[in-house]
Design a protein around this motif. Structure first.
Motif, PDB file in Angstrom:
ATOM      1  N   SER A 298      17.619  17.465 -29.729  1.00 34.66           N
ATOM      2  CA  SER A 298      18.597  18.528 -29.956  1.00 34.66           C
ATOM      3  C   SER A 298      18.910  18.646 -31.445  1.00 34.66           C
ATOM      4  O   SER A 298      18.923  19.739 -32.013  1.00 34.66           O
TER       5      SER A 298
ATOM      6  N   LEU B 283       9.698  21.908 -28.844  1.00 40.84           N
ATOM      7  CA  LEU B 283      10.933  22.663 -28.625  1.00 40.84           C
ATOM      8  C   LEU B 283      11.253  23.542 -29.828  1.00 40.84           C
ATOM      9  O   LEU B 283      11.744  24.660 -29.677  1.00 40.84           O
ATOM     10  N   VAL B 284      10.985  23.045 -31.035  1.00 47.33           N
ATOM     11  CA  VAL B 284      11.169  23.877 -32.239  1.00 47.33           C
ATOM     12  C   VAL B 284      10.304  25.133 -32.102  1.00 47.33           C
ATOM     13  O   VAL B 284      10.760  26.256 -32.350  1.00 47.33           O
TER      14      VAL B 284
ATOM     15  N   VAL C 224      15.951  20.209 -33.363  1.00 48.52           N
ATOM     16  CA  VAL C 224      15.868  21.663 -33.182  1.00 48.52           C
ATOM     17  C   VAL C 224      16.925  22.369 -34.042  1.00 48.52           C
ATOM     18  O   VAL C 224      16.631  23.365 -34.709  1.00 48.52           O
ATOM     19  N   GLN C 225      18.143  21.854 -34.037  1.00 43.79           N
ATOM     20  CA  GLN C 225      19.189  22.498 -34.849  1.00 43.79           C
ATOM     21  C   GLN C 225      18.802  22.520 -36.323  1.00 43.79           C
ATOM     22  O   GLN C 225      19.027  23.500 -37.024  1.00 43.79           O
TER      23      GLN C 225
ATOM     24  N   VAL D  17      11.754  27.515 -29.429  1.00 39.90           N
ATOM     25  CA  VAL D  17      12.963  28.199 -29.913  1.00 39.90           C
ATOM     26  C   VAL D  17      12.590  29.220 -30.998  1.00 39.90           C
ATOM     27  O   VAL D  17      13.116  30.333 -31.017  1.00 39.90           O
ATOM     28  N   ASN D  18      11.644  28.872 -31.869  1.00 42.27           N
ATOM     29  CA  ASN D  18      11.256  29.816 -32.919  1.00 42.27           C
ATOM     30  C   ASN D  18      10.554  31.054 -32.361  1.00 42.27           C
ATOM     31  O   ASN D  18      10.662  32.135 -32.924  1.00 42.27           O
TER      32      ASN D  18
ATOM     33  N   SER E  60      14.671  24.395 -36.767  1.00 41.14           N
ATOM     34  CA  SER E  60      14.287  25.728 -36.296  1.00 41.14           C
ATOM     35  C   SER E  60      15.056  26.814 -37.032  1.00 41.14           C
ATOM     36  O   SER E  60      16.280  26.929 -36.931  1.00 41.14           O
TER      37      SER E  60
ATOM     38  N   SER F 272      16.940  28.829 -34.456  1.00 42.07           N
ATOM     39  CA  SER F 272      18.147  28.164 -33.964  1.00 42.07           C
ATOM     40  C   SER F 272      19.275  28.326 -34.976  1.00 42.07           C
ATOM     41  O   SER F 272      20.415  28.629 -34.621  1.00 42.07           O
TER      42      SER F 272
ATOM     43  N   ALA G  77      10.339  17.207 -29.514  1.00 38.31           N
ATOM     44  CA  ALA G  77      11.137  18.002 -30.452  1.00 38.31           C
ATOM     45  C   ALA G  77      10.289  19.078 -31.120  1.00 38.31           C
ATOM     46  O   ALA G  77      10.708  20.236 -31.247  1.00 38.31           O
TER      47      ALA G  77
END
Lengths: 385, 385
Positions: free
Chosen positions: B341, B311-312, B344-345, B315-316, B348, B351, B308
């Motif tokens: 998931s 992934l943050v 991240v929501q 995405v950032n 981020s 996101s 996670a």
């Protein structure tokens, strides 16, 4: 390069070539007709017709170059006329607003700035001050702006200039573009500050020769702008990434974004103050003075380590040939820049693959975002002069 | 969409439209003449002429659709003929080579694979085995390949297929493209495995509707491929980034790349084995079986946290609307995917700005890179059929 992408009507081709020639003069400054012809791939009679048209409208002037090179008749020097097209540029920073008027060719014709405090950071206050200052400056300089560019340290929607979130300003969902357009009666383009810093470095700064570059800067927060294959990198909806919010130190200091140990919390202005033994909210002047007078560079060892680590990540993810360190980072001691540069060369798999990513400080310094916002405003202007 | 970017000679336009039509059939499968006309913005007589020409050459076939929609004369269904253009695709993995022949339309007509061990991982051995297998398969399938695509887990120079560094394979500066071209006597395109995984997901997988996506996969190592604004993200020299070598845990495990605590060392196959209580070099089958039978999902809590966190960061930095988790990650329990998931929501900044980045597992699974390499080979082929 000078061919239109669609359509072949003569007036479209002429317009396309005219814009290309203007962009060339705007970015590179005075050029001879001969070099314009060579660089744009156009014949001399086409250049002559275009230049004559622009000179008639007062957009360019021509003169015999002072120094003649080679034999034969000298090629006339074509000079962009700064007052032929002027844009207003606004750099909203966390602790200051800077604004200016920039003429064709990129010269800053005049500038103003004021500090922001808790109260004056309100968007309405900022807009009111901008409008008042714009009137005074335009009168003083005897110019009329034809477009406006704005730099904001936050997540910005380019299509309409909505500032979705500018955390260090405490702005959320501010329709800055629309509100400025309503009061200034001019087209307004709003962009993320780091993206505009990258644009300025690419057009007028350290990255003129680079098609793949990253601009990283610290004001209060830390942001990054990216240009790959000569084009700005944007995610879905035109949003640009927030490089300052990579987590580099899990379990580290709390960041307002909701994560712990963001790069920004380790290499932002507050972190630099801590490293220097200054209060976290020391005024910018004091931070820069302390950096300039610094005798014990070892104080910055920890700071440099985090800066290097984040740069390794940036280079490994994006693969640039050049990283430009901007804004507050331009005051870092040379030895710190040399250190982070060395770490990136040694530790980044991608830097090794691409033959070494160069790390330099910005020659534009604090003006990068102001100049970048001006370029944002010029983009549509150059097409319709 | 169907206009050429330069030139207006009728034969150029015809060629351009023909390629666009072929690409459409190759990617989307059988379509009626009417829908092709609508989607390509061409009139029906132009479509008829193009389809007739392709049918004459055996590249497409036509038939009356089984189900008629609406009244009137039914529009003929146009079907790409798989054997009209066949490419060879090779997925070099750390512990296995998979190869196949893929026909126009994207169908895998036949496949072969073999395991790699320390000795057989030598580039010369791999090439020899590929050539032998290719001959046997081509005979069996009665096909002749017109191009070759190769996926390699490493830093690859696209222009000539040089594998600069494929650390998990222990390959350095292997002229894979040139060497394969010399023995196969066919044009060979070599790409980074994650970039090709992203391409496959974009063309045939979870990201067909997405213009801004990231594909992250774990085989032995962890890599990422990025598509932004519909185009693959590449750095200087065409090199793609190495997302697995973001440092996420400073002071963590040593990575072969020279850094400590790379994302790959926390979420690669060895890390997953450690989390599951398996030996780090457990065979892939055992890892997948253990994941399928897993009762105590809490074992993966730490692994999920690192997944996670990375992934943050992804995405950032990149701002995608969609992240596709591929290869080994497709075997992760649903609850782990739901957890990362959710993180991240929530965490981020980017996101949140883009309205939520979706995280899904790959529907193509282990075939993504094989299919992506096929698409790489098809790109030039579609232009000259």
């Amino acid at each position: 390069m000078t061919g239109p992408t669609s359509g072949t009507r003569p007036d479209e081709i002429r317009r396309h070539n005219r814009t290309a020639l203007l962009r060339r003069l705007h970015v590179d400054g005075p050029s001879t007709r001969a070099s314009l012809a060579a660089e744009l791939g156009l014949n001399r009679s086409t250049i002559k017709a275009l230049v004559d048209g622009l000179a008639e409208g007062g957009v360019v002037a021509e003169r015999v170059p002072a120094q003649r090179s080679g034999a034969g008749r000298p090629s006339l020097l074509v000079l962009p006329q700064p007052h032929a097209a002027v844009v207003m540029t606004i750099d909203v920073r966390v602790e200051q607003v800077a604004m200016g008027f920039v003429g064709l060719g990129g010269e800053i014709l005049g500038r103003d700035s004021w500090n922001l405090h808790h109260r004056t950071r309100d968007p309405g206050e900022v807009i009111t001050h901008v409008v008042e200052s714009a009137k005074l400056m335009a009168d003083d300089l005897a110019v009329t702006a034809v477009g406006v560019g704005v730099s904001v340290p936050g997540v910005v929607r380019r299509s309409d200039g909505l500032v979705h979130e500018a955390p260090n300003l405490h702005w959320t969902n501010v329709a800055l573009g629309k509100r400025l357009e309503a009061v200034l009666k001019l087209p307004v383009q709003v962009g993320n500050d780091s993206e505009l810093g990258a644009l300025a470095e690419h057009v007028r700064g350290a990255a003129r020769a680079s098609q793949d570059m990253v601009y990283i800067s610290a004001d209060v927060g830390v942001g990054g702008g990216v240009i790959l294959s000569g084009a700005p990198l944007r995610g879905v909806g035109g949003y640009v990434g927030e490089l300052g919010h990579m987590v580099v130190r899990p379990g580290g200091r709390r960041c307002y974004c909701g994560c712990d140990g963001c790069w920004e919390t380790e290499v932002g202005e507050a972190a630099l103050c801590r490293a220097l033994g200054l209060p976290e909210d020391a005024p910018r002047g004091a931070v820069v003075a302390e950096l300039k007078a610094l005798e014990d560079v070892a104080k910055l060892d920890g700071f440099a380590e985090w800066l290097a680590l984040g740069l390794v990540n940036v280079v490994n993810v994006l693969g640039p040939e050049l990283v430009v360190l901007g804004d507050l980072y331009t005051s870092l001691p040379d030895s710190v820049v040399a250190y982070v540069s060395d770490v990136v060369q040694r530790r980044s798999l991608v830097s090794r693959a691409v033959g070494g990513t160069q790390i330099v400080t910005s020659p534009l310094g604090r003006d990068a975002k102001l100049l970048g916002a001006a370029e944002l405003a010029f983009e549509p202007v150059l097409e319709r002069i």
